[in-house]
Write a protein that holds these residues in place. Structure first.
Motif, PDB file in Angstrom:
ATOM      1  N   ILE A  48      25.519  20.886  14.085  1.00  0.00           N
ATOM      2  CA  ILE A  48      24.292  21.625  13.755  1.00  0.00           C
ATOM      3  C   ILE A  48      24.666  22.965  13.115  1.00  0.00           C
ATOM      4  N   GLU A  49      25.620  23.636  13.738  1.00  0.00           N
ATOM      5  CA  GLU A  49      26.050  24.950  13.240  1.00  0.00           C
ATOM      6  C   GLU A  49      26.599  24.838  11.808  1.00  0.00           C
ATOM      7  N   LYS A  50      27.335  23.749  11.555  1.00  0.00           N
ATOM      8  CA  LYS A  50      27.906  23.536  10.217  1.00  0.00           C
ATOM      9  C   LYS A  50      26.789  23.422   9.172  1.00  0.00           C
ATOM     10  N   GLY A  51      25.736  22.691   9.521  1.00  0.00           N
ATOM     11  CA  GLY A  51      24.597  22.535   8.605  1.00  0.00           C
ATOM     12  C   GLY A  51      23.900  23.871   8.357  1.00  0.00           C
ATOM     13  N   ILE A  52      23.648  24.600   9.442  1.00  0.00           N
ATOM     14  CA  ILE A  52      22.935  25.884   9.311  1.00  0.00           C
ATOM     15  C   ILE A  52      23.748  26.847   8.445  1.00  0.00           C
ATOM     16  N   SER A  53      25.056  26.920   8.706  1.00  0.00           N
ATOM     17  CA  SER A  53      25.822  27.930   7.961  1.00  0.00           C
ATOM     18  C   SER A  53      26.056  27.508   6.507  1.00  0.00           C
ATOM     19  N   PHE A  54      25.909  26.231   6.195  1.00  0.00           N
ATOM     20  CA  PHE A  54      26.003  25.789   4.790  1.00  0.00           C
ATOM     21  C   PHE A  54      24.929  26.494   3.945  1.00  0.00           C
ATOM     22  N   ILE A  55      23.758  26.700   4.529  1.00  0.00           N
ATOM     23  CA  ILE A  55      22.676  27.368   3.783  1.00  0.00           C
ATOM     24  C   ILE A  55      22.749  28.887   3.966  1.00  0.00           C
ATOM     25  N   ARG A  56      23.091  29.333   5.177  1.00  0.00           N
ATOM     26  CA  ARG A  56      23.050  30.794   5.426  1.00  0.00           C
ATOM     27  C   ARG A  56      24.227  31.536   4.815  1.00  0.00           C
ATOM     28  N   LYS A  57      25.327  30.807   4.544  1.00  0.00           N
ATOM     29  CA  LYS A  57      26.569  31.517   4.140  1.00  0.00           C
ATOM     30  C   LYS A  57      26.403  32.261   2.819  1.00  0.00           C
ATOM     31  N   PRO A  67      19.501  20.089  10.081  1.00  0.00           N
ATOM     32  CA  PRO A  67      19.543  21.561  10.081  1.00  0.00           C
ATOM     33  C   PRO A  67      19.573  22.154   8.665  1.00  0.00           C
ATOM     34  N   ILE A  68      20.237  21.495   7.721  1.00  0.00           N
ATOM     35  CA  ILE A  68      20.232  21.984   6.331  1.00  0.00           C
ATOM     36  C   ILE A  68      18.799  21.990   5.804  1.00  0.00           C
ATOM     37  N   ALA A  69      18.102  20.876   5.981  1.00  0.00           N
ATOM     38  CA  ALA A  69      16.718  20.775   5.498  1.00  0.00           C
ATOM     39  C   ALA A  69      15.857  21.872   6.123  1.00  0.00           C
TER      40      ALA A  69
END
Ligand SMILES: NC(=O)c1ccc[n+]([C@@H]2O[C@H](COP(=O)([O-])OP(=O)(O)OC[C@H]3O[C@@H](n4cnc5c(N)ncnc54)[C@H](O)[C@@H]3O)[C@@H](O)[C@H]2O)c1
Ligand SMILES: O=C(O)C[C@H](O)C(=O)O
Length: 358
Positions: free
Chosen positions: A349-358, A171-173
């Motif tokens: 998954i949510e943790k990965g997404i919010s690492f970039i969106r935060k 998800p980060i990628a």
């Protein structure tokens, strides 16, 4: 006859002007010149593959296996340490691929430009007592940096992501690629092949079969209960007692921890992982070449459950993932496992997404 020191000085002057960075980093000017003049260029036939994290426990044996793959014409080995030695060593293998080494961030662009497939085993591994999620703080940043560079320098490359926690790094990628405006879900794959390799091996042990004849679909994700082997769909068709099912499910879900504990602080699976990554990369390359009917499991952008990413069987083709296959009929045991898997997977998954969106 000129004294050899004169010759060496002339060679050093010439090489400083002529040679790209990946030849200049290795120190020995006379070796540089002879390599710059050699005819091997690679690239006419076959694919260009980069390994990021190539000097590591997975990276080195994976580099060796990719150097042996006849579909690879150019192999770029990138790491922040030790690539000159690894590259020189591997480059002496008398197989077709031309190998080039790249060291440190300043050479990342050269490592990536023109690549068809990028394999990423960069990042720290677990020690006993750790979960894969404990690696998030370090590996999330590494994966972000490398994917930002991929987006800039080889945005059309297919990416095989190995770095843990895969359930969050994929998800980060995806978020990094979306931000850069180049995201194509067909080209991003989290490598879960080791779960399949282990499942095939353990099922073969229990059934008394040759592991090469066994195929176990493993779906969900790549950590603990998110690793969901579908034993009801094993090929060749097999049936297991409840005791065997419990044993196999537990062993497959905890195969990584089994290795981490056996290595007792010296890292996690490297050799079996390199084998699995090479097997998966070979499947991608064969798909990219146009071979039909290549099906493997991978953790991908998916709509087969309500989660945005999920590991399942995918059909690989010229552009990467051509089709995501349905889960197929699950038995009661697997349906329960799926519910457990989805709960943990959703949070990762949510943790990965919010690492970039935060
Ligand atoms: N997906 C899977 O099934 C699976 C299986 C085994 C291991 N892994 C994961 O793979 C990763 C690597 O494992 P390993 O045993 O090879 O570790 P390792 O420490 O032996 O090697 C990692 C390599 O990455 C390099 N690296 C660190 N930061 C980098 C950066 N910014 N750019 C490029 N390279 C960088 C290091 O220098 C090192 O050479 C770990 O996160 C591990 O958990 C995943
Ligand atoms: O278990 C680990 O930490 C490494 C890898 O994910 C594995 O499954 O072996």
């Amino acid at each position: 006859m000129q004294p050899s020191s004169d010759v060496n000085r002339r060679i050093a002057r010439l090489s400083a002007h002529l040679l790209p960075p990946y030849f200049q980093m290795e120190g020995d000017a006379s070796a540089n010149l002879s390599r710059a003049n050699c005819r091997a260029t690679g690239g006419a036939h076959g694919f260009k593959v980069a390994i990021l994290g190539a000097a590591g426990g997975i990276g080195q044996p994976l580099a060796l296996l990719m150097k042996m793959n006849p579909l690879v014409s150019v192999l770029h080995l990138y790491d922040v340490v030790n690539t000159p030695g690894v590259t020189t060593d591997i480059s002496h293998m008398d197989t077709g691929a031309v190998v080039r080494g790249f060291l440190g961030q300043t050479q990342l662009e050269d490592a990536l430009v023109g690549m068809d497939l990028v394999i990423i085993p960069a990042g720290v591994p677990r020690k006993p007592g750790m979960t894969r999620d404990d690696l998030f703080n370090i590996n999330a940043g590494i994966v972000r940096t490398l994917c930002e560079a991929i987006a800039k320098f080889c945005p059309k490359a297919i990416v095989n992501l190995i770095s843990n926690p895969v359930n969050s790094t994929v998800p980060i990628a995806a978020e990094v690629f979306k931000r850069a405006g180049i995201y194509d879900p067909k080209r991003l794959m989290g490598v879960t092949m080791l779960d399949v390799v282990r499942a095939n091996t353990f099922v073969a042990e229990v059934s008394g079969l040759d592991p090469r004849d066994v195929n176990v679909p493993v779906v969900g994700g790549h950590a603990g209960v998110t690793i969901l082997p579908l034993l009801s769909q094993v090929k060749p068709a097999s049936s297991f007692t409840q005791k065997e099912t419990d044993y196999l499910t537990d062993r497959i879900q905890n195969g990584g921890t089994e290795v981490v504990e056996a290595k007792a602080g010296a890292g996690s699976a490297t050799l079996s992982m390199a084998y699995a990554a090479a097997k998966f990369a070979d499947a991608c390359l064969r798909g990219m070449r146009g071979e039909a009917g290549i099906i493997q499991c991978a953790f991908v952008d998916s709509q087969i459950t309500e989660l945005p990413f999920f590991a399942s069987k995918v059909r690989l083709g010229r552009g990467g993932i051509e089709e995501i296959l349905p889960l197929g009929p699950l038995n009661e045991y697997e349906r329960k496992g799926l519910e457990k898997a989805k709960k943990e997977l959703g949070a990762s998954i949510e943790k990965g997404i919010s690492f970039i969106r935060k």
